[in-house]
Design an enzyme around this catalytic site. Structure first.
Site, PDB file in Angstrom:
ATOM      1  CB  SER A  58     -33.421  29.233  26.920  1.00 18.98           C
ATOM      2  OG  SER A  58     -32.390  28.600  26.172  1.00 18.98           O
TER       3      SER A  58
ATOM      4  CD  GLU B 101     -29.320  15.971  42.760  1.00 20.48           C
ATOM      5  OE1 GLU B 101     -29.062  15.759  41.554  1.00 20.48           O
ATOM      6  OE2 GLU B 101     -30.133  15.291  43.418  1.00 20.48           O
TER       7      GLU B 101
ATOM      8  CG  HIS C  48     -29.307  27.855  29.327  1.00 15.48           C
ATOM      9  ND1 HIS C  48     -29.267  26.495  29.126  1.00 15.48           N
ATOM     10  CD2 HIS C  48     -30.236  28.338  28.463  1.00 15.48           C
ATOM     11  CE1 HIS C  48     -30.139  26.156  28.186  1.00 15.48           C
ATOM     12  NE2 HIS C  48     -30.740  27.262  27.763  1.00 15.48           N
TER      13      HIS C  48
END
Length: 364
Positions: A151, A326, A333
């Protein structure tokens, strides 16, 4: 076959297809705009290409093409107003970041990108975006960098998340295309076992490159992903190396980018441990070029400091980004700025290694 598009109002330049602002993508047509807002102006002027333009605000221009590498040249500018344009290709791969031109200045930028879905997607945004013309021509001779990773490398889809792999094209000229096959949550083991290496091997050609960065998920404990640094981790990585070399391609190992975890002394606490050591051992054993992204990213974070380095990562206050109402607190990341900076470290690694011909295809 070369494709030539002239954007905006008025008559088309000879040899070009005129694309007015209201041209929505249509499969029968094979091209057109999608999403966002597109307006147009015709200022007249020295020639039809520079005189007229479209103003694509968060809009994409789609062109149906056979799969392969293509060199794309984009002309952007306005005779009477300064412009700032960001351009992404395909799945959010950054090509130009806030490219600015003064009034009367026209930027002409070429890059090479890979199409593997039957369609080229060019996405425009920025404070004052303009697109005057686009030409597209096949580039089968281009060097291709294939990326295998997790990722932190992948093409993230949710703004402002960004993997460094999708920002790498910023630093490459039109001689190189990037194919980012990295996938979130994968380890060296699960990427292989899911068959994700095979599409790379089906397309890679002699003198292409395979960049390999795993480690974050090899450290997990689940059976699908977990590897041991000095045994299975090295064994799985060696599969990537050997398969690339069998096809005449050049494998490059990249140590896992560091997480943002500061100690009381203002230094980064390493979270990758023996995985970095094991990858370095394998690189030496197999005579594989290695970019030590763990070390360079650690140095970057420490040079910035604890609080300022949050700007590289997916830290956000509630309401700051629409996709994260939120807020977010993520020390692994990156957001776009972080992806750009880490891709810059990979670019520096290419230069330091003297990887030919990549090191002569780099942009500053």
């Amino acid at each position: 076959m070369e494709y030539r598009f002239d954007f905006g109002a008025g008559e088309a330049e000879a040899g070009y297809t005129k694309v007015p602002a209201g041209t929505a993508y249509d499969k029968a047509l094979g091209y057109g705009f999608e999403g966002g807002i597109v307006n147009e102006r015709d200022r007249g002027g020295p020639d039809k290409l520079r005189g007229s333009f479209c103003i694509p605000v968060n809009a994409s221009f789609l062109v149906d093409l056979p799969d392969g590498n293509y060199t794309v040249t984009v002309t952007m500018g306005d005779q009477i107003a300064p412009t700032t344009t960001t351009l992404k290709a395909g799945p959010n791969r950054m090509i130009l970041h806030e490219a600015a031109a003064s009034a009367g200045q026209f930027l002409v930028r070429s890059f090479t990108t890979n199409v593997n879905t039957g369609q080229l997607k060019l996405s425009f945004s920025g404070i004052a975006p303009r697109v005057n013309a686009v030409t597209i021509r096949p580039a089968p001779q281009a060097t291709t960098i294939f990326l295998a990773g997790d990722s932190t490398v992948t093409d993230q889809e949710t703004f402002p998340y960004a993997g460094w792999g999708q920002m790498l094209p910023l630093y490459l000229n039109a001689e190189v295309a990037v194919v980012n096959e990295a996938k979130s949550g994968r380890s060296s083991k699960s990427f292989l076992n899911e068959g994700r290496l095979q599409p790379i091997l089906d397309r890679i050609k002699p003198k292409d490159f395979l960049f390999i960065q795993f480690g974050h998920n090899d450290e997990k404990t689940d059976e699908e992903r977990a590897t041991d640094p000095f045994t299975t981790y090295k064994q799985y990585l060696n599969v990537y190396i050997k398969e690339a070399r069998e096809r005449g391609a050049i494998p490059v190992l990249i140590t896992p980018v560091q997480r943002r975890k500061f100690g009381a002394d203002g230094k980064i606490i390493d979270t990758h441990g023996d995985y970095v050591t094991a990858m370095k051992e394998l690189a030496a054993e197999e005579n594989v070029p290695l970019i030590d992204l763990t070390a360079s990213s650690t140095a970057l974070y420490e040079s910035m400091g604890d609080e300022p380095s949050k700007a590289l990562f997916m830290w956000a206050y509630p309401g700051e980004f629409a996709a994260f109402p939120e807020g977010a607190k993520d020390d692994t990341h990156f957001q776009e700025l972080g992806g750009i900076r880490i891709a810059g470290l990979v670019k520096d690694g290419i230069k330091e290694l003297g990887l030919m011909p990549l090191c002569v295809y780099l942009r500053d």
